[in-house]
Write a protein that holds these residues in place. Structure first.
Motif, PDB file in Angstrom:
ATOM      1  N   ALA A  36       0.695  -1.143  -0.102  1.00  0.00           N
ATOM      2  CA  ALA A  36      -0.154  -0.140  -0.099  1.00  0.00           C
ATOM      3  C   ALA A  36       0.736   1.263   0.049  1.00  0.00           C
ATOM      4  CB  ALA A  36      -0.724  -0.026   0.972  1.00  0.00           C
ATOM      5  N   GLY A  37       2.043   1.154   0.835  1.00  0.00           N
ATOM      6  CA  GLY A  37       2.980   2.506   0.871  1.00  0.00           C
ATOM      7  C   GLY A  37       3.528   2.616  -0.636  1.00  0.00           C
ATOM      8  N   ALA A  38       3.883   1.652  -1.175  1.00  0.00           N
ATOM      9  CA  ALA A  38       4.576   1.791  -2.462  1.00  0.00           C
ATOM     10  C   ALA A  38       3.785   2.257  -3.589  1.00  0.00           C
ATOM     11  CB  ALA A  38       5.016   0.414  -2.846  1.00  0.00           C
ATOM     12  N   ALA A  39       2.486   1.667  -3.553  1.00  0.00           N
ATOM     13  CA  ALA A  39       1.230   2.192  -4.413  1.00  0.00           C
ATOM     14  C   ALA A  39       0.943   3.792  -4.184  1.00  0.00           C
ATOM     15  CB  ALA A  39       0.089   1.227  -4.259  1.00  0.00           C
ATOM     16  N   VAL A  75      -0.501   9.718  -4.096  1.00  0.00           N
ATOM     17  CA  VAL A  75      -1.308  10.135  -2.864  1.00  0.00           C
ATOM     18  C   VAL A  75      -1.128   9.557  -1.586  1.00  0.00           C
ATOM     19  CG1 VAL A  75      -3.137   9.825  -4.755  1.00  0.00           C
ATOM     20  CG2 VAL A  75      -2.734   7.907  -3.388  1.00  0.00           C
ATOM     21  N   ALA A  76      -2.212   9.872  -0.524  1.00  0.00           N
ATOM     22  CA  ALA A  76      -1.697   9.219   0.675  1.00  0.00           C
ATOM     23  C   ALA A  76      -2.109   7.978   1.085  1.00  0.00           C
ATOM     24  CB  ALA A  76      -2.632  10.277   1.775  1.00  0.00           C
ATOM     25  N   VAL A  77      -1.596   7.371   1.829  1.00  0.00           N
ATOM     26  CA  VAL A  77      -1.835   5.618   2.137  1.00  0.00           C
ATOM     27  C   VAL A  77      -3.557   5.911   2.760  1.00  0.00           C
ATOM     28  CG1 VAL A  77      -1.559   3.797   3.603  1.00  0.00           C
ATOM     29  CG2 VAL A  77       0.322   5.037   2.429  1.00  0.00           C
ATOM     30  N   THR A 119      -9.359   4.514   1.930  1.00  0.00           N
ATOM     31  CA  THR A 119     -10.644   4.967   1.651  1.00  0.00           C
ATOM     32  C   THR A 119     -11.272   4.534   0.330  1.00  0.00           C
ATOM     33  OG1 THR A 119     -10.286   7.038   2.943  1.00  0.00           O
ATOM     34  CG2 THR A 119     -12.132   6.814   1.358  1.00  0.00           C
ATOM     35  N   TRP A 120     -10.413   4.343  -0.716  1.00  0.00           N
ATOM     36  CA  TRP A 120     -10.858   3.816  -1.980  1.00  0.00           C
ATOM     37  C   TRP A 120     -11.306   2.429  -1.803  1.00  0.00           C
ATOM     38  CZ3 TRP A 120      -7.114   6.602  -5.740  1.00  0.00           C
ATOM     39  CH2 TRP A 120      -7.266   7.993  -5.711  1.00  0.00           C
ATOM     40  N   HIS A 121     -10.458   1.734  -1.050  1.00  0.00           N
ATOM     41  CA  HIS A 121     -10.700   0.278  -0.873  1.00  0.00           C
ATOM     42  C   HIS A 121     -11.835   0.035  -0.193  1.00  0.00           C
ATOM     43  CE1 HIS A 121      -8.653  -3.776   0.827  1.00  0.00           C
ATOM     44  NE2 HIS A 121      -9.829  -4.036   0.076  1.00  0.00           N
ATOM     45  N   LEU A 140     -11.873  -0.713  -4.479  1.00  0.00           N
ATOM     46  CA  LEU A 140     -10.419  -0.502  -5.400  1.00  0.00           C
ATOM     47  C   LEU A 140      -9.342  -0.854  -4.688  1.00  0.00           C
ATOM     48  CD1 LEU A 140     -11.327   2.689  -7.541  1.00  0.00           C
ATOM     49  CD2 LEU A 140     -11.570   0.345  -7.983  1.00  0.00           C
ATOM     50  N   GLY A 141      -9.194  -2.128  -3.879  1.00  0.00           N
ATOM     51  CA  GLY A 141      -8.225  -2.401  -3.187  1.00  0.00           C
ATOM     52  C   GLY A 141      -7.134  -3.505  -3.938  1.00  0.00           C
ATOM     53  N   PRO A 142      -6.199  -4.060  -3.217  1.00  0.00           N
ATOM     54  CA  PRO A 142      -5.430  -4.872  -3.548  1.00  0.00           C
ATOM     55  C   PRO A 142      -5.973  -6.220  -4.057  1.00  0.00           C
ATOM     56  CG  PRO A 142      -4.877  -4.564  -1.510  1.00  0.00           C
ATOM     57  CD  PRO A 142      -5.887  -3.440  -1.733  1.00  0.00           C
ATOM     58  N   SER A 143      -5.467  -6.932  -5.046  1.00  0.00           N
ATOM     59  CA  SER A 143      -6.203  -8.057  -5.322  1.00  0.00           C
ATOM     60  C   SER A 143      -4.970  -9.484  -5.043  1.00  0.00           C
ATOM     61  CB  SER A 143      -6.552  -8.113  -6.767  1.00  0.00           C
ATOM     62  OG  SER A 143      -5.588  -7.979  -7.732  1.00  0.00           O
TER      63      SER A 143
END
Length: 372
Positions: free
Chosen positions: A8-11, A17-19, A24-26, A31-34
Motif C-alpha cells: 500500500a505504501g509503495a502504491a 496520494v496518501a495511504v 478509503t478507496w478500498h 478498489l483494493g489490492p487483489s
C-alpha cells in the motif's frame, strides 16, 4: 513493477496520494489490492494500479468518487502505472478512455466570484461587491483579512461552518470541486495535476477565475467560520505558485519592460504571480520582485531597468502608502504606466496619473500594450 505486486505504501508513492486515500478507496469503493498470499498483506497488481490511476484522474477532474470508482472497476484493460504522470488532459489511461472511462466533465459556468478578479488576502482571495474593484474599479478587493469577509462569496449555497468540505456553490466548475477535495485532503500532487491540466487546457486567466479564486475563497470562508484549515490554504497557495511558475516564459533575449512588486512590508504576492504567468502566456516577459520591496529599493530598480510599466501590489491598508506611488511619479523618467493594485490602496487618495485595473484580463491587456 515486481510480479508480486506493490505494498500500500509503495502504491501510494507511485500514485502520489496518501495511504489513507488508498484505504478509503478500498473500503468505500472496492478498489483494493487483489494479490494475496497466505500470511502476507495483500498487494496491488499492475491491473489494480491501472484502476487506481483511472480513479485518480477522474476524481481530479471533478467526477464524484463513487462514479469514478464505478468507471475504474469497469476498466478491464488499464494503462501501466508508469503512465500516472502523463498529460493532465486525459481523463484516464488511453486504453480505458476508449471504452471504459467517461468523457471529461464539461466545464461548468464560472463560480460566482468576479469574472475579472485578481485579489488576495494572505493567499486567500476575497470578493468585493461582485467585482474585484469595489468602488474604484481597480484590482482591489474588500477587507484584507486572512479568510475573506463573512458572506463574501455570494455563490455559496452551503453554510461555511462545520464539516470538512469547501463550499463552492451549485454552479462550481467540476475541476474546482476536484481541486477543493484535493486541497482538503492535503494532496499536493493531485492539486498540481488539476492546476497544470487547467492551465494547459484553459489558460492562466480562466484557471485563475474558474478554479483558483473560488477554492481560495472557499478556504477563506472555512477559516472564518472555524479558525481552522490554515494548513490547507498554505499548501493550496504553494501548489498554485508552483503551477503558475511552470508556465513557459518568453525567450530570455526579450528584455522585460514590466516590473511587478509588492509594496513595502507587503507579503502577499499570489495575484502578482498570476499576472506574471498570464503575461508570459501572452508572450510578455516581466520582472517579479516579490514581497516586501522597500520603497528605495523599488526606486533603484526602476531607475536601473527603466520599465514601461510598474505594478505595485498592496493587500493590507497598512502597506498601501500612497507616498510610494508619488515617489515613483517624481522620478526624472517615471514609468509610462504606474498601477496601484490590490485592496490596500486608498482609492480616493490615489494620484490621477495612477492606473487601476478591472481584473486580471484587463491588467494583462494594459500591461502588454504598454510593454510592446
Amino acid at each position: 513493477m515486481a510480479n508480486d505486486g506493490l505494498s500500500a505504501g509503495a502504491a501510494a508513492r507511485r500514485l502520489g496520494v496518501a495511504v489513507t486515500t488508498l484505504r478509503t478507496w478500498h473500503q468505500r469503493y472496492g478498489l483494493g489490492p487483489s494479490r494475496h498470499e497466505p500470511g502476507h498483506h495483500r498487494r496491488y497488481t499492475l491491473e489494480d494500479m491501472g484502476r487506481l490511476q483511472v480513479m485518480q484522474r477522474l476524481t481530479a477532474q471533478g467526477v464524484a468518487p463513487a462514479e469514478a470508482a464505478a468507471w475504474a472497476r469497469r476498466s478491464p484493460d488499464v494503462a501501466s502505472p508508469s503512465s500516472t504522470t502523463s498529460s493532465p488532459s486525459s481523463a484516464a489511461s488511453s486504453s480505458a478512455a476508449s471504452s471504459s472511462a467517461p468523457p471529461s466533465p464539461s466545464p461548468a459556468p464560472p463560480c460566482e466570484a468576479s469574472a475579472d478578479s485578481l485579489e488576495s488576502s494572505s493567499g486567500v482571495l476575497e470578493r468585493s461587491s461582485g467585482t474585484l474593484a469595489g468602488s474604484s474599479g481597480s484590482l482591489e478587493g474588500s477587507s484584507g483579512s486572512l479568510a475573506g469577509a463573512p458572506g463574501s462569496f455570494a455563490g455559496s449555497s452551503a453554510p461555511a461552518g462545520g464539516g470538512q468540505t469547501i463550499a463552492l456553490g451549485p454552479r462550481a466548475d467540476p475541476a474546482a470541486r476536484g481541486l477543493a477535495r484535493a486541497a482538503m485532503r492535503l494532496d499536493g500532487p493531485a492539486m498540481r495535476f488539476i492546476l497544470d491540466g487547467a492551465i494547459a487546457g484553459r489558460g492562466v486567466i480562466a484557471t485563475w477565475e474558474q478554479l483558483i479564486m473560488p477554492v481560495l475563497i472557499g478556504v477563506g470562508e472555512r477559516y472564518e467560520a472555524t479558525a481552522r484549515f490554515v494548513e490547507v490554504e498554505h499548501l493550496l497557495s504553494r501548489s498554485v505558485t508552483e503551477a503558475l511558475s511552470g508556465v513557459p516564459r518568453p525567450p530570455w533575449e526579450i528584455a522585460p519592460r514590466a516590473l511587478l512588486a509588492a509594496a513595502d512590508e507587503e507579503q502577499h504576492t499570489l495575484p502578482l504571480e498570476a499576472l506574471a504567468a498570464a503575461l508570459a502566456e501572452s508572450g510578455v516577459p516581466s520582472r517579479l520582485l516579490g514581497a516586501r520591496v522597500p520603497s528605495q529599493a523599488l526606486l533603484d530598480a526602476v531607475e536601473r531597468t527603466g520599465p514601461a510599466v510598474v505594478v505595485l501590489w498592496s493587500q493590507l491598508r497598512s502597506t498601501g502608502d500612497v507616498a510610494q506611488l508619488e515617489r515613483l511619479l517624481a522620478l526624472p523618467h517615471p514609468p509610462l504606466v504606474l498601477a496601484a493594485a490590490g485592496p490596500g490602496w486608498p482609492a480616493p487618495d490615489l494620484p490621477p496619473e495612477v492606473t487601476v485595473f478591472r481584473g486580471l484580463a484587463d491588467a494583462v491587456r494594459i500591461v502588454a500594450a504598454a510593454s510592446r
